[in-house]
Motif scaffolding. Structure first.
Motif, PDB file in Angstrom:
ATOM      1  N   LEU A 119      -8.328 -28.774  16.340  1.00 61.68           N
ATOM      2  CA  LEU A 119      -8.516 -27.967  15.346  1.00 61.68           C
ATOM      3  C   LEU A 119      -9.618 -28.716  14.006  1.00 61.68           C
ATOM      4  O   LEU A 119      -9.355 -28.235  13.022  1.00 61.68           O
ATOM      5  N   ASN A 120      -9.888 -30.038  14.616  1.00 61.21           N
ATOM      6  CA  ASN A 120     -10.411 -30.601  13.514  1.00 61.21           C
ATOM      7  C   ASN A 120     -11.474 -31.774  14.004  1.00 61.21           C
ATOM      8  O   ASN A 120     -11.084 -32.499  15.000  1.00 61.21           O
ATOM      9  N   PRO A 121     -12.597 -32.057  13.423  1.00 58.78           N
ATOM     10  CA  PRO A 121     -13.691 -32.654  13.963  1.00 58.78           C
ATOM     11  C   PRO A 121     -13.034 -34.183  14.075  1.00 58.78           C
ATOM     12  O   PRO A 121     -13.350 -34.873  14.883  1.00 58.78           O
ATOM     13  N   ALA A 122     -12.198 -34.578  13.068  1.00 57.68           N
ATOM     14  CA  ALA A 122     -11.901 -36.027  12.718  1.00 57.68           C
ATOM     15  C   ALA A 122     -10.859 -36.337  13.829  1.00 57.68           C
ATOM     16  O   ALA A 122     -10.810 -37.231  14.393  1.00 57.68           O
ATOM     17  N   VAL A 123      -9.926 -35.148  14.280  1.00 55.22           N
ATOM     18  CA  VAL A 123      -8.974 -35.471  15.215  1.00 55.22           C
ATOM     19  C   VAL A 123      -9.819 -35.593  16.503  1.00 55.22           C
ATOM     20  O   VAL A 123      -9.417 -36.405  17.496  1.00 55.22           O
ATOM     21  N   THR A 124     -10.728 -34.962  16.731  1.00 56.23           N
ATOM     22  CA  THR A 124     -11.495 -35.100  18.227  1.00 56.23           C
ATOM     23  C   THR A 124     -12.109 -36.233  18.233  1.00 56.23           C
ATOM     24  O   THR A 124     -11.996 -36.974  19.256  1.00 56.23           O
ATOM     25  N   VAL A 125     -12.584 -36.711  17.172  1.00 61.29           N
ATOM     26  CA  VAL A 125     -13.616 -37.712  17.109  1.00 61.29           C
ATOM     27  C   VAL A 125     -12.300 -39.213  17.231  1.00 61.29           C
ATOM     28  O   VAL A 125     -12.661 -40.145  17.939  1.00 61.29           O
ATOM     29  N   GLY A 126     -11.228 -38.991  16.433  1.00 58.62           N
ATOM     30  CA  GLY A 126     -10.287 -40.132  16.526  1.00 58.62           C
ATOM     31  C   GLY A 126      -9.554 -40.213  17.938  1.00 58.62           C
ATOM     32  O   GLY A 126      -9.218 -41.477  18.360  1.00 58.62           O
ATOM     33  N   LEU A 127      -9.474 -39.152  18.545  1.00 56.15           N
ATOM     34  CA  LEU A 127      -8.675 -38.991  19.983  1.00 56.15           C
ATOM     35  C   LEU A 127      -9.925 -39.709  20.802  1.00 56.15           C
ATOM     36  O   LEU A 127      -9.148 -40.549  21.625  1.00 56.15           O
ATOM     37  N   ALA A 128     -10.962 -39.806  20.677  1.00 56.55           N
ATOM     38  CA  ALA A 128     -12.126 -40.150  21.686  1.00 56.55           C
ATOM     39  C   ALA A 128     -12.013 -41.512  21.468  1.00 56.55           C
ATOM     40  O   ALA A 128     -12.062 -42.480  21.957  1.00 56.55           O
ATOM     41  N   ALA A 129     -11.847 -41.959  20.107  1.00 58.80           N
ATOM     42  CA  ALA A 129     -12.013 -43.534  19.747  1.00 58.80           C
ATOM     43  C   ALA A 129     -10.525 -44.077  20.146  1.00 58.80           C
ATOM     44  O   ALA A 129     -10.879 -45.326  20.396  1.00 58.80           O
TER      45      ALA A 129
ATOM     46  N   PRO B  13     -12.293 -37.454  26.267  1.00 57.18           N
ATOM     47  CA  PRO B  13     -13.538 -37.608  26.760  1.00 57.18           C
ATOM     48  C   PRO B  13     -14.747 -37.282  25.643  1.00 57.18           C
ATOM     49  O   PRO B  13     -14.780 -36.547  24.952  1.00 57.18           O
ATOM     50  N   ARG B  14     -15.537 -38.500  25.603  1.00 62.35           N
ATOM     51  CA  ARG B  14     -16.579 -38.625  24.599  1.00 62.35           C
ATOM     52  C   ARG B  14     -17.525 -37.367  24.871  1.00 62.35           C
ATOM     53  O   ARG B  14     -17.957 -36.975  24.025  1.00 62.35           O
ATOM     54  N   GLN B  15     -17.874 -36.849  26.066  1.00 65.60           N
ATOM     55  CA  GLN B  15     -18.756 -35.947  26.309  1.00 65.60           C
ATOM     56  C   GLN B  15     -18.423 -34.500  25.815  1.00 65.60           C
ATOM     57  O   GLN B  15     -19.215 -33.590  25.815  1.00 65.60           O
ATOM     58  N   ASP B  16     -17.169 -34.488  25.600  1.00 64.20           N
ATOM     59  CA  ASP B  16     -16.577 -33.258  25.027  1.00 64.20           C
ATOM     60  C   ASP B  16     -16.454 -33.120  23.526  1.00 64.20           C
ATOM     61  O   ASP B  16     -16.156 -32.193  23.095  1.00 64.20           O
ATOM     62  N   ILE B  17     -16.889 -34.081  22.968  1.00 63.37           N
ATOM     63  CA  ILE B  17     -16.875 -34.201  21.287  1.00 63.37           C
ATOM     64  C   ILE B  17     -17.579 -33.031  20.714  1.00 63.37           C
ATOM     65  O   ILE B  17     -17.089 -32.158  20.095  1.00 63.37           O
ATOM     66  N   VAL B  18     -18.812 -33.018  21.052  1.00 64.43           N
ATOM     67  CA  VAL B  18     -19.989 -31.896  20.455  1.00 64.43           C
ATOM     68  C   VAL B  18     -19.352 -30.636  20.628  1.00 64.43           C
ATOM     69  O   VAL B  18     -19.365 -29.811  19.537  1.00 64.43           O
ATOM     70  N   PRO B  19     -19.185 -30.184  21.811  1.00 64.28           N
ATOM     71  CA  PRO B  19     -18.862 -28.790  21.974  1.00 64.28           C
ATOM     72  C   PRO B  19     -17.481 -28.516  21.272  1.00 64.28           C
ATOM     73  O   PRO B  19     -17.227 -27.345  20.672  1.00 64.28           O
ATOM     74  N   TYR B  20     -16.331 -29.487  21.294  1.00 68.95           N
ATOM     75  CA  TYR B  20     -15.163 -29.071  20.517  1.00 68.95           C
ATOM     76  C   TYR B  20     -15.667 -28.913  19.089  1.00 68.95           C
ATOM     77  O   TYR B  20     -15.174 -27.910  18.102  1.00 68.95           O
TER      78      TYR B  20
ATOM     79  N   ALA C  79     -17.418 -25.554  18.089  1.00 73.88           N
ATOM     80  CA  ALA C  79     -16.054 -24.468  18.334  1.00 73.88           C
ATOM     81  C   ALA C  79     -15.497 -24.591  16.989  1.00 73.88           C
ATOM     82  O   ALA C  79     -15.086 -23.559  16.307  1.00 73.88           O
ATOM     83  N   GLN C  80     -15.200 -25.585  16.454  1.00 76.07           N
ATOM     84  CA  GLN C  80     -14.235 -25.801  15.509  1.00 76.07           C
ATOM     85  C   GLN C  80     -15.019 -25.506  14.006  1.00 76.07           C
ATOM     86  O   GLN C  80     -14.123 -24.470  13.274  1.00 76.07           O
ATOM     87  N   VAL C  81     -15.994 -25.835  13.842  1.00 80.77           N
ATOM     88  CA  VAL C  81     -16.713 -25.368  12.657  1.00 80.77           C
ATOM     89  C   VAL C  81     -17.138 -23.963  12.632  1.00 80.77           C
ATOM     90  O   VAL C  81     -16.958 -23.194  11.608  1.00 80.77           O
ATOM     91  N   MET C  82     -17.507 -23.341  13.874  1.00 80.90           N
ATOM     92  CA  MET C  82     -17.530 -21.909  13.995  1.00 80.90           C
ATOM     93  C   MET C  82     -16.331 -21.126  13.547  1.00 80.90           C
ATOM     94  O   MET C  82     -16.447 -20.201  12.819  1.00 80.90           O
TER      95      MET C  82
END
Length: 250
Positions: A69-79, A84-91, A94-97
């Motif tokens: 529910l949060n780009p920072a969470v997605t990036v943080g979990l990837a870091a 998976p890093r390849q899934d960052i942008v689609p997530y 979707a979150q911003v939309m």
């Protein structure tokens, strides 16, 4: 992420719906209920609303998408090696939309009240003259980085394989509640670039001009939190993707 795969589409749609709920319920509590005459819920109520939105969605869609529910969470979990890093942008898309749709629905409801004034902020995040407590840019930057870092620290720990089973949504939701109790006076609390983007698009002007901070600071904080927890706890643990994908995180 292969968006031709129906499972991956479901994950992105789940993220969009979840972020819609977080933005609509959290910002809606601030716009509609916080200052309602005689029975307004105030700062505590708004903080609880954001926390409860995460708790409810974590139980509803956690098994589908991991409930970021949060780009920072997605990036943080990837870091932190948990996504998976390849899934960052689609997530993130979707979150911003989801957040933008939530802001549009909230705006449609809010304008139905006499005296509604978009200039009052519409739950947008800001610093300086647009901070609820008139906190400076530096204060806002430090607060957003630290609060997001600790949010990721909580998420990484609560979803670790050795954490108590079934309690992650409660720990994460209560963590977000605490974060809002601290952060609302400073920046109106972002720690979530998607949540910040939705209202800012409707407020325009100063909100859009200051939106950069609420992308940069949470993303930095999220990455730091993920990296820090990964360093502290090197033991392998499950990816936070709802269902473990066929390929491991890079």
């Amino acid at each position: 992420m292969d968006l031709h795969n129906s499972h991956n589409i479901h994950r992105c749609v789940a993220e969009g719906i979840g972020t819609f709920w977080l933005t609509f319920a959290g910002c809606g509590s601030a716009v509609i209920a916080a200052g309602f005459p005689e029975v307004g819920i105030g700062l505590l109520g708004v903080s609880l609303a954001f926390g409860l939105s995460v708790v409810t969605m974590a139980y509803a869609i956690g098994h589908i998408s991991g409930c970021h529910l949060n780009p920072a969470v997605t990036v943080g979990l990837a870091a932190g090696g948990r996504f998976p890093r390849q899934d960052i942008v689609p997530y993130i898309v979707a979150q911003v939309m989801g957040a933008i749709v939530a802001a549009a629905v909230l705006y449609t409801i809010a304008i139905g009240a006499p005296g509604f004034d978009l200039a009052k902020g519409f739950a947008a995040n800001g610093y300086g003259a647009h901070s609820p407590g008139s906190y400076s840019l530096l204060s806002g930057l430090v607060a957003e980085v630290v609060l997001t870092m600790m949010f990721l620290f909580i998420i990484m720990g609560a979803t670790h394989g050795k954490a108590p089973v079934g309690f992650a949504p409660l720990a994460i939701g209560l963590g977000l509640t605490l974060i809002h109790l601290v952060g609302i006076p400073i920046t109106n609390t972002s720690v979530n670039p998607a949540r910040s983007t939705g209202p800012a698009l409707f407020v325009g002007g100063w909100a859009l001009a200051q939106l950069w901070l609420f992308w940069v600071a949470p993303l930095i904080g999220g990455a730091l939190g993920g990296i820090l927890y990964r360093w502290l706890s090197e033991e392998p643990s499950a990816l936070v993707t709802g269902v473990t994908p066929a390929t491991p995180a890079e």
